[in-house]
Design a protein around this motif. Structure first.
Motif, PDB file in Angstrom:
ATOM      1  N   VAL A  70       0.839  -1.202   0.000  1.00 16.62           N
ATOM      2  CA  VAL A  70       0.000   0.000   0.000  1.00 16.62           C
ATOM      3  C   VAL A  70       0.872   1.250   0.000  1.00 16.62           C
ATOM      4  CG1 VAL A  70      -1.733   1.313   1.279  1.00 16.62           C
ATOM      5  CG2 VAL A  70      -1.943  -1.172   1.094  1.00 16.62           C
ATOM      6  N   ALA A  85       2.122   1.753  -3.463  1.00 13.54           N
ATOM      7  CA  ALA A  85       1.045   2.251  -4.327  1.00 13.54           C
ATOM      8  C   ALA A  85       0.819   3.741  -4.086  1.00 13.54           C
ATOM      9  CB  ALA A  85      -0.239   1.470  -4.058  1.00 13.54           C
ATOM     10  N   ASN A  86       0.854   4.149  -2.828  1.00 11.42           N
ATOM     11  CA  ASN A  86       0.709   5.566  -2.486  1.00 11.42           C
ATOM     12  C   ASN A  86       1.826   6.383  -3.140  1.00 11.42           C
ATOM     13  OD1 ASN A  86       1.988   7.652  -0.348  1.00 11.42           O
ATOM     14  ND2 ASN A  86      -0.240   7.838  -0.261  1.00 11.42           N
ATOM     15  N   GLY A 121       1.440   6.561  -6.953  1.00 11.20           N
ATOM     16  CA  GLY A 121       0.377   7.490  -7.314  1.00 11.20           C
ATOM     17  C   GLY A 121       0.853   8.924  -7.245  1.00 11.20           C
ATOM     18  N   ASP A 175      -4.685   7.164 -10.973  1.00  8.09           N
ATOM     19  CA  ASP A 175      -5.343   6.004 -10.365  1.00  8.09           C
ATOM     20  C   ASP A 175      -4.660   4.710 -10.807  1.00  8.09           C
ATOM     21  OD1 ASP A 175      -8.155   4.910  -9.127  1.00  8.09           O
ATOM     22  OD2 ASP A 175      -7.612   3.740 -10.911  1.00  8.09           O
ATOM     23  N   ALA A 211      -1.225   3.948  -9.111  1.00  2.47           N
ATOM     24  CA  ALA A 211      -1.343   3.404  -7.761  1.00  2.47           C
ATOM     25  C   ALA A 211      -1.932   1.995  -7.792  1.00  2.47           C
ATOM     26  CB  ALA A 211      -2.215   4.327  -6.908  1.00  2.47           C
ATOM     27  N   ARG A 212      -2.967   1.812  -8.594  1.00  2.00           N
ATOM     28  CA  ARG A 212      -3.703   0.541  -8.595  1.00  2.00           C
ATOM     29  C   ARG A 212      -2.869  -0.611  -9.146  1.00  2.00           C
ATOM     30  NH1 ARG A 212      -8.849   0.185  -7.465  1.00  2.00           N
ATOM     31  NH2 ARG A 212      -9.038   2.443  -7.707  1.00  2.00           N
ATOM     32  N   PHE A 256      -8.639  -3.847  -3.343  1.00  2.00           N
ATOM     33  CA  PHE A 256      -8.571  -2.378  -3.405  1.00  2.00           C
ATOM     34  C   PHE A 256      -9.902  -1.953  -4.004  1.00  2.00           C
ATOM     35  CE2 PHE A 256      -6.064   1.415  -5.475  1.00  2.00           C
ATOM     36  CZ  PHE A 256      -6.819   2.297  -4.725  1.00  2.00           C
ATOM     37  N   THR A 274      -8.921   5.985  -6.087  1.00  2.00           N
ATOM     38  CA  THR A 274      -7.633   6.333  -5.459  1.00  2.00           C
ATOM     39  C   THR A 274      -7.707   7.648  -4.693  1.00  2.00           C
ATOM     40  OG1 THR A 274      -6.327   5.065  -7.047  1.00  2.00           O
ATOM     41  CG2 THR A 274      -5.219   6.900  -5.968  1.00  2.00           C
ATOM     42  N   PRO A 281      -4.599   4.798  -1.673  1.00  2.00           N
ATOM     43  CA  PRO A 281      -4.835   3.383  -1.969  1.00  2.00           C
ATOM     44  C   PRO A 281      -4.989   2.573  -0.686  1.00  2.00           C
ATOM     45  CG  PRO A 281      -2.514   3.920  -2.200  1.00  2.00           C
ATOM     46  CD  PRO A 281      -3.228   5.218  -1.980  1.00  2.00           C
ATOM     47  N   ARG A 289      -4.658   1.407   4.784  1.00  2.00           N
ATOM     48  CA  ARG A 289      -4.829   2.537   3.865  1.00  2.00           C
ATOM     49  C   ARG A 289      -3.811   3.607   4.246  1.00  2.00           C
ATOM     50  NH1 ARG A 289      -9.719   3.034   4.317  1.00  2.00           N
ATOM     51  NH2 ARG A 289     -10.076   4.768   5.768  1.00  2.00           N
TER      52      ARG A 289
END
Length: 357
Positions: free
Chosen positions: A248, A251-252, A255, A269, A272-273, A285, A289, A321, A332
Motif C-alpha cells: 500500500v 502504491a501511495n 500514485g 489512479d 497506484a492501482r 482495493f 484512489t 490506496p 490505507r
C-alpha cells in the motif's frame, strides 16, 4: 467579494451562455464572499450575473456584515423570500441554479415563471473551486500541518484501554488543542478486522496485540479541510501484514509520483492501482484512489479510473490506496497533494514508515 474568483466565474458563465446564476451552498457563498452562513431550512441565495449585479438574500436571523460588491436583501420569517428572488431574476434570460438548492424553493421559482429557462449552474462554480488560489493553498497547507500534529499525538495516545469510540473523543480534544474548528468528516478509527471495512464506524472494540489500526482523520481550519490516513500496528506485526502495508505504501508513492500538470486523473489512479493488482491483491482495493478537497472535504472531481480530465496547477486531491482483507486486516495510506507548475507538493509530512506502537 473575492473579485478574482468572481471574475473567473463570470468568464465561465459568459462562455457557457449562462447570464445569471444563484448559489445556495454555504461553501460556494463563502468562496465568493468570505462569509460562512448556515441557513438551516431557511432560504439563502447569492445572485450573480454577468453584468456585475450581485445580491445576497438572507434571513435577518443571520447577522451578516456588509460585503463589498454585494447588496444584501433581508427578509423576515413571515416574508416570502421567493417573491424577493423573483423580483431580482431577469425573466427573459436563462438562470443557472445551484445543485444543492432545496427542490421546494426551485419548484416555487419555476411555478412563478421567474426566467426563460433553468440550467444546472454548479459545474461552473465547481470547476472554479478545483483550482486553488494562493490564499487557499496557504490555508490548505496550514490545515494539513495541523492534521500532521494531530496524527502524531493520536498515534502516541493509542493504548489497550481505549476503544475506537474513545479514540474519537481523544481526537476531538487534540484538534481543539491544535486550533482546528472541528472535524472535517467523522473520523475513522478501526482496529484489526474492522479496518477491512473502508468506512467503518468506530465502535466499542479495543485494540489487541498484532492489530492494525487505521487512523483516517481530518480537521477544519478557517473553513479549509484536511484529510489523511495512516495505518499503524499495535505491539507487533505479522509478516503477511507487513507485506500488505509495504504494498500500500508503494502504491501511495507511485500514485504521487505520477502527479504533474497534464496527466489524467485516471492515469494517476492506474499508477497506484497497478502496484496492488500486480501483487495479486487487486480485488481488495475496492475504492477510487482519491478525491478533490478544499472548502469541503469532498470537492468536485476525483482520482478514479473513469476520470479522463487532466490535472492542472492549483488542484488539491488525495492519494489513498488501500488493501482490505475481510476478517483479517485493512491498510490505507492517504496524503493530500497539490499540483504545482512542475510537479507535485505533498501536503502531509507525517511519516509513512511502518510504525509499531
Amino acid at each position: 467579494m473575492k473579485y478574482q474568483r468572481l471574475n473567473n466565474i463570470i468568464k465561465s458563465m459568459e462562455s457557457q451562455n449562462v447570464p445569471q446564476m444563484i448559489l445556495s451552498s454555504p461553501a460556494s457563498i463563502f468562496y465568493l464572499t468570505g462569509r460562512w452562513i448556515e441557513p438551516g431550512e431557511r432560504m439563502l441565495t447569492l445572485y450573480i450575473n454577468t453584468d456585475g449585479d450581485n445580491k445576497l438574500i438572507v434571513n435577518e436571523l443571520f447577522p451578516v456584515e456588509d460585503i463589498e460588491g454585494v447588496d444584501i436583501i433581508w427578509y423576515k420569517d413571515t416574508d416570502d423570500p421567493i417573491a424577493k428572488l423573483t423580483n431580482i431574476v431577469d425573466k427573459d434570460k436563462t438562470l443557472g441554479v445551484d445543485k444543492f438548492w432545496p427542490a421546494h424553493f426551485l419548484i416555487k421559482l419555476i411555478e412563478r415563471n421567474a426566467c426563460k429557462n433553468f440550467v444546472n449552474g454548479s459545474p461552473i462554480i465547481d470547476r472554479a473551486r478545483m483550482i486553488k488560489d494562493k490564499e487557499e493553498i496557504e490555508m490548505m497547507r496550514e490545515s494539513s500541518r495541523i492534521n500532521d500534529n494531530v496524527m502524531s499525538k493520536a498515534v502516541k495516545s493509542l493504548c489497550q484501554e481505549y476503544s475506537e469510540k474513545k479514540m474519537v473523543s481523544i481526537l476531538a480534544d487534540i484538534f481543539e488543542e491544535e486550533n482546528a474548528e472541528g472535524f472535517s468528516f467523522s473520523p475513522i478509527i478501526a482496529y484489526g478486522a474492522n479496518g477491512a471495512d473502508p468506512h467503518h464506524e468506530p465502535d466499542a472494540s479495543t485494540v489487541k496485540p498484532g492489530n492494525n489500526v487505521i487512523f483516517d482523520i481530518g480537521g477544519v481550519r478557517k473553513h479549509y479541510c484536511s484529510d489523511m490516513t495512516r495505518t499503524v500496528f499495535y505491539k507487533n506485526v505479522s509478516e503477511e501484514h507487513r507485506k500488505v502495508y509495504e504494498l500500500v505504501k508503494e502504491a501511495n508513492l507511485k500514485g504521487i509520483e505520477a502527479v504533474k500538470p497534464g496527466v489524467r486523473f485516471c492515469d494517476i489512479d492506474k499508477a497506484a492501482r497497478e502496484v496492488i493488482e500486480k501483487s495479486g491483491y487487486g480485488k481488495y482495493f475496492t475504492h477510487r484512489t482519491g478525491h478533490s478537497i478544499g472548502i469541503e472535504v469532498h470537492d468536485f472531481g476525483d482520482v478514479s479510473s473513469v476520470n479522463t480530465e487532466e490535472v492542472a496547477p492549483g488542484m488539491i486531491f488525495s492519494i489513498e490506496p488501500g488493501i482490505y482483507l475481510p476478517g483479517d486486516v485493512g491498510v490505507r495510506i492517504e496524503d493530500l497533494v497539490l499540483v504545482t507548475e512542475n510537479g507535485v507538493e505533498v501536503l502531509n509530512k507525517f511519516t509513512k514508515d511502518l510504525i509499531v506502537v
